[in-house]
Design an enzyme around this catalytic site. Structure first.
Site, mmCIF file in Angstrom:
data_model
loop_
_atom_site.group_PDB
_atom_site.id
_atom_site.type_symbol
_atom_site.label_atom_id
_atom_site.label_comp_id
_atom_site.label_asym_id
_atom_site.label_seq_id
_atom_site.Cartn_x
_atom_site.Cartn_y
_atom_site.Cartn_z
ATOM 1 N N ASP A 20 0.858 -1.184 0.000
ATOM 2 C CA ASP A 20 0.000 0.000 0.000
ATOM 3 C C ASP A 20 0.895 1.236 0.000
ATOM 4 O O ASP A 20 1.693 1.427 0.915
ATOM 5 C CB ASP A 20 -0.889 -0.048 1.256
ATOM 6 N N ASP A 114 -3.184 2.385 -5.959
ATOM 7 C CA ASP A 114 -1.955 2.382 -5.165
ATOM 8 C C ASP A 114 -1.882 1.239 -4.171
ATOM 9 O O ASP A 114 -1.152 1.308 -3.208
ATOM 10 C CB ASP A 114 -1.828 3.721 -4.418
ATOM 11 N N GLU A 115 -2.666 0.197 -4.378
ATOM 12 C CA GLU A 115 -2.632 -0.873 -3.403
ATOM 13 C C GLU A 115 -2.974 -2.196 -4.073
ATOM 14 O O GLU A 115 -3.808 -2.247 -4.979
ATOM 15 C CB GLU A 115 -3.582 -0.479 -2.249
#
Lengths: 428, 374
Positions: A20, A114-115
């Site tokens: 993350d 983003d993860e």
């Protein structure tokens, strides 16, 4: 009452990493503008309805959090630097980050830009002990992008995700198979996937505050409280969950939506916004090499019906095409038709376009009857045009080319989503 | 209601309506058969009715009626019971509390029923000028088209077969398509079909029932009529009514290739076998196979990264540049199976254009299959 036998756990424990990015949007802005480093930065909508999409760690010190209304963030932190952000840039960084994830495992499940979950089970023999792999992954992301990522490693997806949150900022935490119970035990039930405020209240009313309480609770009580779902929650509280990392191809739908700064009732303005979303969704479909057959139009009515964040009724309408498409013009045409024929009869505060019924593009069954827009050339010409546009965007960044009728609308918040096989229904 | 009927006749009447009765539980009474006994002088009849509100069937049997009356009972249970009864007269009697008393030999059942008044009425439809058609022709037409109709409920206008009378000819046409493939057949009929209004879409379920009726041993002719949104088929004492699909059938003529393109004559069985072999290693979902045609040879291949490769070769009479085209093997196999010809002529326009399959023994039937991009 006897509970059905649980499926046996796989013989070798799995090894799942959850990576993350730390304050992703804000970190990208700070990286690219040295004057922002060390200052509280928030990215998001700055209108009266805007919300914070990401806050730098300097801003978090003041209590600024993502999903918080922007005015509240400003109140908490008067020197906050508020940025509208650069969605195209984030998408580009995201592709670079995911390329790095892909170096470590063929099985990467993206949850958002983003993860991601990364299945390291099979990589252990090749790459070494999980903690070392995680450390190398963090180094590679920093090398490639200059950004910090936190990584959690555990035998179960949910635990890996909790571990990455615990590792923040810029850290790594591994929870071994024999440590899972102890790690989860003191955590509030709220941290379990799927437990929202309502379920939490009911659990707490029964004296089940922590995961340990729930793990040890009488199965019958839990089942009476929530049915089969309760049994599943108790399993999760014990760290037992066999859900696999779902690699690419399991995507069920692609969508994009925005909240308007001011309610919009003008059909022309709605259509312009719909086109923008349709083009963006289509580009993501093409990037992933997939097409979709069902076009969904979504909107939220501007008139509040009930209190709370869900007070504005969300509506959706959908239409299924003869042939799957990755063409923004086709998606926009169908979404606009839905808007005109079955759409909102009153002003809206949010509008979105989505595509579901996803199939791989490479191996496409062609259709006898064309869905192509007769006004804009046939399917093959459109495909060539889209390819050229994609290449321009890849070279010069998003927003390089827009359609004449594509609107520039004041948007309070933009959100892109990919829904996959099994929903991850927590709030990130 | 009190009557006696031969077991074999009762069984035949009940088996006929098994496919019509509603299996979903939306309206429980639709799982029932409506029995209606009447008596005129010393002539008695028993009428069997069943419907799912889209398709309905009504059959009248001469029986010995001693007391007129009506009742509905579970069509499935009644059928299962009768199937196990000895081959003798079956005595049926409605009890005052809506049970059906069934006696045959020394077997005795009382089957719970529902009052006939609660049964929805079948569309009452008695057209003025039904057209009489040979059962065999109609059945063959259904067989050659129905498979190509769509089962996707979002494409409701494709969930049936388009039926039309060719202008000023004693000729019927049926067309079906699911958007990926199409099947069409024309048939001359002995008399003109002026009484039939053309241009209707007959739903799959109705057609399946019609075909069942047409394929019964004693079927030689059937009367057919359309009016408004209803269709009717009558064979002797059995009447089938159906609600037609409201919607527009696509312009099918524009997708049937008009140019011959590259023509290949292929042995149907040889091609079927090659497709069945090669499809084993294509993906379950797409069933994609590749057909590559070069001098004197057609090669069918498939590959699947998880499973491996498959290949089969067929000799063909072809000289020219090499062509390559992808298909869903299922679509081609369905067409080959339904065209009933030892050989078929395959016409290919290009790898992204519809391919035409015509049986060499029957110029009035055809199938069109859209390729896959592979």
């Amino acid at each position: 009452m006897t509970s059905p036998p649980r499926p046996p756990l796989p013989s070798a424990p799995r090894c799942i990493a959850h990576a993350d990015m730390d304050a992703f949007y804000a970190s990208v802005e700070q990286r690219d503008d040295p004057s922002l480093r060390g200052r509280p930065v928030a990215v998001g909508g700055d209108g009266p309805r805007g919300v914070v999409a990401a806050a730098s760690y300097e801003a978090r010190v003041f209590g600024v959090r993502s999903a918080m209304p922007s005015f509240e963030a400003r109140r908490l932190c008067p020197e906050l630097v508020f940025l509208r952000g650069h969605p195209g840039k984030y998408a580009r960084e995201s592709r670079r980050i995911f390329a790095v994830f892909g170096e470590f495992s063929p099985s990467v499940e993206g949850i958002s830009l983003d993860e991601a979950f990364i299945d390291l089970t099979g990589s252990r023999r090749l790459l070494g002990p999980p903690a070392e792999v995680g450390a190398r992954l963090r180094e590679r992301v920093r090398e490639e992008t200059g950004l910090a990522v936190s990584v959690g490693i555990a035998p179960v997806k949910m635990v890996a995700k909790i571990a990455s949150a615990a590792a923040k900022p810029d850290g790594l935490l591994e929870v071994g198979a024999d440590e899972v119970r102890g790690f989860l035990a003191p955590m509030p039930v709220r941290r379990i996937w799927g437990v929202g405020p309502v379920a939490e209240r009911r659990l707490v009313e029964c004296g089940l505050r922590t995961m340990d309480d729930l793990a040890k609770a009488d199965p019958q009580t839990v089942e009476q409280l929530f049915g089969a779902w309760g049994t599943r929650l108790a399993d999760l509280a014990r760290g037992e969950d066999l859900r696999e990392v779902e690699g690419r191809g399991a995507a069920l739908s692609y969508s994009e939506e925005n909240t308007f700064g001011k309610d919009v009732g003008d059909p022309a303005l709605l259509d312009a916004t719909i086109l923008t979303h349709a083009e963006s969704v289509a580009r993501r479909l093409r990037n992933d090499g997939v097409r979709g057959r069902t076009v969904v139009l979504k909107w939220a009515e501007a008139r509040r019906r009930t209190a709370g964040p869900r007070g504005y009724p969300l509506r959706t309408r959908q239409v299924t095409l003869m042939e799957a498409t990755d063409d923004g013009a086709v998606i926009a045409r169908e979404a606009r038709r839905l808007r005109a024929e079955a759409g909102p009869g009153e002003p809206v505060r949010l509008v979105g376009v989505g595509v579901s019924g996803i199939e791989e593009s490479g191996l496409a069954q062609l259709s006898l009857f064309s869905d192509g827009d007769p006004g804009s050339g046939d399917g093959q010409e459109r495909a060539a045009l889209n390819l050229a546009l994609d290449q321009l965007e890849a070279r010069f960044g998003a927003g390089t080319v827009t359609r004449g009728s594509q609107g520039r609308v004041e948007r309070a918040g933009l959100s892109m989503q990919i829904k996959r096989g099994e929903g991850i229904d927590d709030e990130g | 209601m009190k009557l006696a009927i031969d077991k074999s006749e009762l069984l035949k009447a009940l088996s006929r309506l098994q496919a019509i009765v509603e299996k979903r539980n939306s309206m429980p009474i639709l799982a029932n058969v409506l029995l209606d006994a009447s008596k005129k002088g010393d002539k008695g009849t028993l009428q069997f009715s069943a419907t799912d509100l889209e398709v309905g069937i009504r059959a009248i049997q001469p029986v010995e009626v001693s007391e007129a009356g009506s009742l509905t009972v579970s069509a499935k249970k009644f059928f299962e019971i009768v199937r196990e009864l000895p081959d003798e007269k079956v005595k049926l009697e409605a009890t005052p509390n809506a049970y059906l008393d069934i006696r045959c030999g020394r077997a005795h059942f009382t089957l719970a029923g529902t009052a006939a008044e609660e049964y929805p009425s079948l569309p009452e439809f008695s057209p003025e000028n039904p057209v009489t058609l040979p059962a065999e022709i109609l059945s063959g037409m259904i067989e050659r088209t129905m498979y190509a109709s769509s089962v996707d409920e979002t494409r409701y206008n494709l969930n049936g077969v388009y039926f039309e009378v060719q202008d000023e000819q004693a000729k019927l046409r049926m067309v079906a398509t699911d958007g990926h493939r199409l099947a069409m057949v024309d048939r001359a009929i002995p008399a003109t079909a002026d009484g039939l209004k053309g241009g209707v879409i007959i739903p799959r379920k109705g057609l399946a029932e019609l075909k069942r009726l047409l394929d019964e041993d004693d079927a030689t002719e059937v009367e057919l009529a359309f009016e408004g949104n209803n269709g009717m088929a009558r064979k002797g004492d059995v009447t089938l009514v159906m609600r037609l699909i409201e919607g527009e059938f696509p312009n099918y003529q524009q997708v049937i290739p008009s140019e011959p393109g590259v023509q290949l004559v292929l042995d149907t069985e040889r091609l079927s076998k090659a497709l069945r072999r090669v499809v084993l290693l294509s993906s379950e979902r797409s069933r994609a196979v590749k057909l590559e045609i070069s001098n004197g040879e057609a090669v069918v291949t498939s590959n699947n990264p998880d499973l491996g490769d498959a290949r089969d070769e067929i000799d063909v009479d072809y000289a020219g540049e090499t062509l390559s085209i992808g298909f869903n093997a299922r679509y081609v196999l369905d067409a080959l199976n339904s065209l009933h010809s030892k050989e078929i002529r395959l016409g290919i326009q290009g790898d992204l254009s519809p391919a035409l399959l015509v049986p060499t023994n029957d110029e009035d039937a055809l199938a069109v299959v859209m390729p896959m991009r592979i």
